[in-house]
Design an enzyme around this catalytic site. Sequence first.
Site, PDB file in Angstrom:
ATOM      1  N   ARG A  96      31.858  25.057  -6.506  1.00  0.00           N
ATOM      2  CA  ARG A  96      32.862  25.543  -7.452  1.00  0.00           C
ATOM      3  C   ARG A  96      34.252  25.030  -7.054  1.00  0.00           C
ATOM      4  O   ARG A  96      35.103  24.766  -7.913  1.00  0.00           O
ATOM      5  CB  ARG A  96      32.873  27.082  -7.479  1.00  0.00           C
ATOM      6  CG  ARG A  96      31.739  27.675  -8.270  1.00  0.00           C
ATOM      7  CD  ARG A  96      31.738  29.188  -8.158  1.00  0.00           C
ATOM      8  NE  ARG A  96      31.327  29.662  -6.844  1.00  0.00           N
ATOM      9  CZ  ARG A  96      31.294  30.930  -6.470  1.00  0.00           C
ATOM     10  NH1 ARG A  96      31.701  31.874  -7.299  1.00  0.00           N
ATOM     11  NH2 ARG A  96      30.882  31.275  -5.272  1.00  0.00           N
ATOM     12  N   CYS A 126      35.228  27.803  -1.917  1.00  0.00           N
ATOM     13  CA  CYS A 126      34.469  28.828  -2.640  1.00  0.00           C
ATOM     14  C   CYS A 126      33.412  29.368  -1.682  1.00  0.00           C
ATOM     15  O   CYS A 126      33.739  29.788  -0.584  1.00  0.00           O
ATOM     16  CB  CYS A 126      33.872  28.263  -3.916  1.00  0.00           C
ATOM     17  SG  CYS A 126      32.769  26.848  -3.678  1.00  0.00           S
TER      18      CYS A 126
END
Lengths: 107, 277
Positions: free
Chosen positions: B238, B233
Amino acid sequence: MRTCGATPGGPDLAGVDLTTQAVIQGAVLRAGVEDGVPNGAPVGNAYVRLLDSTGEFTAEVPTNELGQFRFFAAPGAWTVVVLAHGAREEIKVQAQKGSPVDLVVQI
Amino acid sequence: MSRATSLVSIDWVQENLNNPHVVFVEVDEDTTLYDKGHIQGAITFHWRDDLQDGLIRDLISKEKFEALLSKSGIANDSTVVLYGGNNNWFATYAFWYFKIYGHQDVRLIDGGRKLWELKGLPLVNEVPARAATRYVAKERDNSIRAFRDEVVAAIGAKNIVDVRSPQEFSGELAAPAHLPQESGQIKGHIPTAKNIPWSKAANEDGTFRSNEELSELYKSAGVDFAKETIAYCRIGERSAFSWFVLHELLDLQNVRNYDGSWTEYGSLVGVPVAIGA
């Protein structure tokens, strides 16, 4: 706490360069209006989701103790979704550089 | 690993609030959240102050991890149950971290802090006092971590999953929309990466979708489960969420989190970059 006559909406924009940022912000308040001014208590444990023009999730933030939230989006159409215990609200907005979207969401 | 061993429900949490074998740990992106109230008995780790080296860009050393867990009262046989705000991003990062250092029993609360709050469940302000332990970590397990040269070599050869938003993938935004957009990196994505935003794996209330839905999500986007997979990410949190989905919930082997992610890749000289959807 917000007082009657205070400007409703999101956090102070001092220090944010609005010429380069397309800001979407606001405040989540418990429903309640007095003399046309929202004066409900701020909802400090709401979650605010930003969906793009196709409804795709883009970002999510919790509200602060004043019920406020802010996104730095790209110019265009967005949907703001407010989630809180027992409440869900959707608001369609148009973001642009130079002029922030400033919402008061009552739940 | 599987959903049954890696994930607990908020009902399970309520039944185990006083279980002395269980240590609840909150890890947030917004590190002020814990002080505004947390699940009874939970301690907190600060994703930067506790979990980043601080001098060089890396995980903390084995010795520092041992010291952190020892002073936090976590034993080698503790059941560590992680949760956090922002759909468990940083809690899944911490989960991955515990796996890197070989903790035996670590789990995640499905829905995290958000579901707990949306259900109106109680949060407390007391910070628990836990007796210190003598925690012994294992050597780092780098089989779940990807480094930049492996990522470059994976272009066109392995599954590369970019879990950022479509706007970050295409190069329209440099960071998630809740962060300012100034950035030292160029914009775009790693060539041949599939854009499968982390959020597609989660329901609106923060819980994970079913394994059937998750499997279909990745397969329909072109991920070949027979190949190795690297998730990335912007800074690796994430993608830890998506790593958790692939490695823990779907029980796939050879899934790595590239924690250097776009802030590293987008700064490398001479590597290929793609833009557009």
